[in-house]
Motif scaffolding. Sequence first.
Motif, short mmCIF file in Angstrom:
data_model
loop_
_atom_site.label_atom_id
_atom_site.label_comp_id
_atom_site.label_asym_id
_atom_site.label_seq_id
_atom_site.Cartn_x
_atom_site.Cartn_y
_atom_site.Cartn_z
N CYS A 185 8.50 4.30 26.91
CA CYS A 185 9.35 5.17 27.72
C CYS A 185 8.56 6.23 28.48
O CYS A 185 9.06 6.81 29.45
CB CYS A 185 10.40 5.84 26.85
SG CYS A 185 9.72 6.89 25.55
N ILE A 186 7.33 6.52 28.06
CA ILE A 186 6.54 7.57 28.73
C ILE A 186 5.18 7.05 29.20
O ILE A 186 4.36 7.83 29.68
CB ILE A 186 6.33 8.80 27.82
CG1 ILE A 186 5.65 8.40 26.51
CG2 ILE A 186 7.65 9.49 27.55
CD1 ILE A 186 5.29 9.58 25.63
N THR A 187 4.93 5.76 29.06
CA THR A 187 3.66 5.18 29.50
C THR A 187 3.86 4.48 30.84
O THR A 187 4.69 3.58 30.95
CB THR A 187 3.13 4.17 28.46
OG1 THR A 187 3.01 4.82 27.19
CG2 THR A 187 1.77 3.63 28.89
N SER A 188 3.11 4.89 31.84
CA SER A 188 3.25 4.32 33.18
C SER A 188 2.51 2.98 33.29
O SER A 188 1.49 2.76 32.62
CB SER A 188 2.71 5.28 34.23
OG SER A 188 3.43 6.49 34.23
N VAL A 189 3.04 2.12 34.11
CA VAL A 189 2.41 0.81 34.33
C VAL A 189 1.18 0.96 35.21
O VAL A 189 1.04 1.93 35.97
CB VAL A 189 3.39 -0.18 34.99
CG1 VAL A 189 4.62 -0.38 34.13
CG2 VAL A 189 3.80 0.30 36.38
N GLN A 190 0.29 0.01 35.10
CA GLN A 190 -0.87 -0.09 35.98
C GLN A 190 -0.99 -1.52 36.45
O GLN A 190 -0.60 -2.46 35.73
CB GLN A 190 -2.15 0.34 35.24
CG GLN A 190 -2.14 1.78 34.76
CD GLN A 190 -3.46 2.19 34.15
OE1 GLN A 190 -4.52 2.01 34.73
NE2 GLN A 190 -3.39 2.74 32.93
N ASP A 191 -1.51 -1.70 37.62
CA ASP A 191 -1.61 -3.04 38.20
C ASP A 191 -2.45 -3.94 37.30
O ASP A 191 -3.57 -3.60 36.92
CB ASP A 191 -2.24 -2.96 39.59
CG ASP A 191 -2.13 -4.28 40.34
OD1 ASP A 191 -1.04 -4.89 40.30
OD2 ASP A 191 -3.13 -4.72 40.95
N GLY A 192 -1.89 -5.09 36.93
CA GLY A 192 -2.58 -6.04 36.08
C GLY A 192 -2.32 -5.83 34.60
O GLY A 192 -2.87 -6.57 33.77
N MET A 193 -1.49 -4.87 34.23
CA MET A 193 -1.20 -4.59 32.82
C MET A 193 -0.43 -5.76 32.19
O MET A 193 0.42 -6.37 32.83
CB MET A 193 -0.39 -3.30 32.71
CG MET A 193 -0.01 -2.92 31.29
SD MET A 193 0.95 -1.37 31.21
CE MET A 193 -0.35 -0.16 31.36
N VAL A 194 -0.78 -6.06 30.94
CA VAL A 194 -0.08 -7.09 30.18
C VAL A 194 0.52 -6.43 28.95
O VAL A 194 -0.20 -5.81 28.15
CB VAL A 194 -1.03 -8.23 29.76
CG1 VAL A 194 -0.28 -9.27 28.94
CG2 VAL A 194 -1.66 -8.87 30.99
N VAL A 195 1.85 -6.55 28.81
CA VAL A 195 2.57 -5.88 27.73
C VAL A 195 3.30 -6.91 26.88
O VAL A 195 3.89 -7.86 27.41
CB VAL A 195 3.59 -4.86 28.31
CG1 VAL A 195 4.30 -4.12 27.18
CG2 VAL A 195 2.91 -3.89 29.25
N GLU A 196 3.25 -6.70 25.57
CA GLU A 196 3.98 -7.58 24.65
C GLU A 196 4.98 -6.75 23.86
O GLU A 196 4.64 -5.69 23.33
CB GLU A 196 3.01 -8.29 23.70
CG GLU A 196 2.11 -9.29 24.39
CD GLU A 196 1.19 -10.01 23.42
OE1 GLU A 196 1.13 -9.58 22.24
OE2 GLU A 196 0.53 -10.97 23.84
N ASN A 197 6.20 -7.25 23.76
CA ASN A 197 7.24 -6.56 23.01
C ASN A 197 7.82 -7.51 21.96
O ASN A 197 7.41 -7.50 20.81
CB ASN A 197 8.33 -6.05 23.97
CG ASN A 197 9.46 -5.34 23.25
OD1 ASN A 197 9.25 -4.72 22.21
ND2 ASN A 197 10.67 -5.45 23.77
N THR A 198 8.76 -8.33 22.34
CA THR A 198 9.43 -9.20 21.38
C THR A 198 8.54 -10.35 20.91
O THR A 198 8.86 -10.99 19.91
CB THR A 198 10.72 -9.79 21.99
OG1 THR A 198 10.38 -10.54 23.17
CG2 THR A 198 11.69 -8.68 22.36
N VAL A 199 7.43 -10.62 21.62
CA VAL A 199 6.56 -11.74 21.25
C VAL A 199 5.42 -11.30 20.36
O VAL A 199 4.60 -12.13 19.95
CB VAL A 199 6.01 -12.44 22.51
CG1 VAL A 199 7.14 -13.01 23.35
CG2 VAL A 199 5.17 -11.47 23.35
#
Length: 333
Positions: free
Chosen positions: A73-87
Amino acid sequence: MAKITFDGIEIEVPDGTTIMNAARTVGGSIVPPAMCYYTPLKGSGGKCRACLVKVTAGSTKDPRPMPKLVPSCITSVQDGMVVENTVNQQVLDVRKGIVEMLLINHPLDCPVCDQAGECDLQNFAFEHGVSTTRYTEERRTFDKIDIGPLIQLHMTRCILCYRCVYTANQVAGDRVHGVLGRGDAAEIGTYIENIIDQDFSGNVIDVCPVGALTDKTWRFKSRVWFTKPVNAHRDCPKCSGNVLLWYKGKDVLRITARKDEYGEVKEWICNECRFEKKETSDWTIEGPAHIDRSSVISANHYELPVLNHSVVADLPESTQRELEKNPPLKLGS
């Protein structure tokens, strides 16, 4: 614009967008839960840790993974970022721990709580909690306090999300309550009872994710799933006048602001609309409000999104996209 990958889905969002709001552009079950973040309230977020996610690649320039889980909720995205949540299993395991922590001092009184059926903590615990507890210490308890003529505080249920504090600061104005004490002695309070009576103070009830702040005109009147939410409006000189009327039979039991699919208030309403206008004749009825099928409130709740979804106001964007993909059948076809 920044391109990120969230749970294997590529998304392009404006620079500066948080991971949470980037996920919300996709919608569905991949969106991290939020217990403290509230888009209309500046400064909210980062308190509950319910939305922690794993960043496996920081950006195109620096593809190293972030060493710890980060609050989406407070971390900004950056180009090329890869995020994992439910996986990501680590994220899911930590989320179970967050549920356990939030429930340490919670009274678990859902059967008598007015928030039951529309409680974010209830949903969070159902999705990520466990059926047993390891906690054996004595829970902290508080007496119920009337912090306003029409608002009651049940501090035992509070998870210290700070939403009500931000709402009082940014919406109601002249804030007279806040977080008193520190650590495990922290609590919401005013020192003086029945002092919260600002014109927009009732909005603290709508933003509360649990049953800590309740409408005294609604308390114990009915279970929420026995009521019918209806969109209505009136010409109000103080606010937009766009509300939800909660009916039981012909009686208006309570009035709340309208919320989006993530439970966030769209337009703040004044106390006059919320507490004083409890007659149908005070309002112009627009039609039944859309209720998500996964909500217990949808039981015995009838609307017309299948045959003519344009009749139902404020359909969530995810529902509109679903109807565009699978157009409803027309009568006679």
